[in-house]
Structure formats: C-alpha cells, structure tokens
Design a protein around this motif. Structure first.
Motif, PDB file in Angstrom:
ATOM      1  N   GLY A 122       6.131  -3.562 -43.476  1.00 12.77           N
ATOM      2  CA  GLY A 122       7.321  -4.322 -44.211  1.00 12.77           C
ATOM      3  C   GLY A 122       7.501  -5.588 -44.018  1.00 12.77           C
ATOM      4  O   GLY A 122       6.630  -6.324 -43.346  1.00 12.77           O
ATOM      5  N   GLU A 123       8.560  -6.442 -44.515  1.00 14.67           N
ATOM      6  CA  GLU A 123       8.761  -7.633 -44.319  1.00 14.67           C
ATOM      7  C   GLU A 123       9.131  -8.044 -42.811  1.00 14.67           C
ATOM      8  O   GLU A 123       9.689  -7.296 -42.081  1.00 14.67           O
ATOM      9  N   LEU A 124       8.836  -9.367 -42.450  1.00 11.68           N
ATOM     10  CA  LEU A 124       8.909  -9.520 -41.145  1.00 11.68           C
ATOM     11  C   LEU A 124       9.544 -10.995 -41.040  1.00 11.68           C
ATOM     12  O   LEU A 124       9.866 -11.623 -41.944  1.00 11.68           O
ATOM     13  N   SER A 125       9.926 -11.177 -39.628  1.00 14.21           N
ATOM     14  CA  SER A 125      10.326 -12.474 -39.514  1.00 14.21           C
ATOM     15  C   SER A 125       9.642 -13.138 -38.145  1.00 14.21           C
ATOM     16  O   SER A 125       8.997 -12.476 -37.730  1.00 14.21           O
ATOM     17  N   VAL A 126       9.616 -14.450 -38.199  1.00 13.38           N
ATOM     18  CA  VAL A 126       8.950 -15.035 -37.276  1.00 13.38           C
ATOM     19  C   VAL A 126       9.682 -15.408 -36.019  1.00 13.38           C
ATOM     20  O   VAL A 126      10.960 -15.949 -36.089  1.00 13.38           O
ATOM     21  N   GLU A 127       9.525 -14.781 -34.664  1.00 20.52           N
ATOM     22  CA  GLU A 127      10.229 -15.057 -33.490  1.00 20.52           C
ATOM     23  C   GLU A 127      10.012 -16.381 -32.798  1.00 20.52           C
ATOM     24  O   GLU A 127      10.737 -17.341 -32.806  1.00 20.52           O
TER      25      GLU A 127
END
Length: 238
Positions: A120-125
């Motif tokens: 699924g959709e991710l975010s950049v840490e």
C-alpha cells in the motif's frame, strides 16, 4: 524510439525514451488518441499530462514489466494478507548517466513500485545519497513507512563492477520471515509482449476507464511522488 505518423491523424503512439525526455514527449503526445509510455518522469509533469488525457478521453499506458514477472507474481502470493514488521529491498547495477536517466530515485522507481503494490501507500521517513565519483558509484538509501508505521528500507546502488542483482528480506508481524526472493521458472517470459497485450486491452476498452485504470494511475502518481520526496530529502542533506 517513437512509432507514430507525424500527421495529426494518428490515433495511437508508442514511445520509449530516456527518462528526462519523457515530460516533453508526454506533453506533445496529448494530441494522440492512445499512448504507451515507458519509464518515469517527475510526478507533477505526469499528473498534468494524465489529467489532460482524462479530460480529453484519451488513454495513457505505463509499462510496468517488473510487475509481470513470474518471480514477482510468486512473491505477491506469498505476501498476500500479511503485514510487514520490517522489510529490505537491495538493488545493485551498473552506473547510469544521471543527465540522461535522472536522479536515482526515479531511474529505480520500479523498486518502490514493488513495495507500494505489496503493502500500500507509503511515506518517506528519511533518505540519503552517497557518491564516489572516482568509481562512478552512487548509493541511495531510503527509509519508508507503511500506513501502520512499519519500516521498509530500499537501497539502490550503482557502480563500476556491480552486477545486476536484487535481494529482498521481509519479517512479518506474525513472527515469520522471508529471507530471499522466490525463484522464477527461468527462461523467456515475453514480458514486453505481455505488457503490449495489456496496452491493447486498454485500447479496446476505451473510455470511460475501468476502476483498475484509476487505481493504476493512483499508484503511478504515488510512486513518482515518493521518488520526488526521496530526492528532496537527499538534497536537504547535500
């Protein structure tokens, strides 16, 4: 390579170009009825082009042969319904010319596509870029987070003497672990022919677009946005 008449009567267009050429080609090709497009361009330009196509009732197909391999299909079956605790995807390959292929997060966006399609959709840490010009070596490390804040790490390294290789390790919340990618059957899988068949299906379907195409467009835009965010993180550390 571009396959299309130069007249305004062309209904279909297929082109495959180096990454940084795609934006202008996408803009010019809005006059054509159908397009098959290979490799990424910046998210904003793709969003503008695909929005224009939807308004004009045209079809844009993005090649994603990495999702058509037997190895990936087996991987997706193994991962289905399981939540990752942590994952690593490491890729190595020969050097690329950034002026032609773009920033490493874009030329390697197919690896991000694997993670997004699986989890699924991710975010950049966070993300960092290491370079060694003498050896033409570039290493990108990006730490991504799932919707449940599980970390997925992508490492993309290119340099002289590096063979093309892909390794993946995933631990799951159920306590199990996958230490390596499944082995495909080997031999030719005619991936480009499979992809061309998908394009032909879209041509036959026409507009209005099925839900699957809207989901595909959302995934593509999300992956390109992730690549954009990764580049921004790296530039902030430069």
């Amino acid at each position: 390579m571009t396959l299309a008449p130069r007249t305004g009567q062309a209904r279909h267009k297929i082109f495959t170009l180096l990454d940084l050429s795609h934006g202008k080609s996408l803009e010019r090709s809005t006059e054509y009825g159908r397009s098959r497009w290979r490799m990424p361009c910046p998210a904003q330009r793709f969003r503008q082009s695909s929005s224009a196509r939807r308004i004009r009732g045209k079809v844009l197909h993005v090649e994603h042969i990495e999702l058509l391999t037997s190895q990936y299909k087996m991987l997706k079956q193994q991962v289905a319904g399981r939540e990752p605790q942590e994952g690593h995807l490491d890729f190595t390959g020969k050097p690329l010319c950034e002026k032609k292929s773009g920033f490493l997060a874009f030329s390697g966006v197919t690896r991000v596509t694997w993670f997004v399609d699986l989890f699924g959709e991710l975010s950049v840490e966070k993300a960092m870029l290491e370079t060694c010009p003498e050896q033409q070596n570039t290493k990108l490390t990006a730490h991504l987070l799932t919707a449940n804040n599980k970390r997925l790490t992508w490492v993309e390294e290119r340099g002289e003497g590096l063979m093309r290789s892909k390794q993946m390790r995933i631990s799951f919340t159920d306590g199990s672990c996958m230490e390596s990618l499944p082995q495909g059957p080997g031999g030719s899988e005619f991936l480009f022919m499979q992809d061309l068949s998908l394009f032909a299906r879209k041509l036959r379907a026409g507009a209005p677009f099925p839900d699957s195409e809207h989901a595909e467009r959302r995934r593509i835009l999300h992956c390109l946005q992730l690549a954009t965010d990764i580049q921004r993180h790296c530039m902030q550390l430069a």
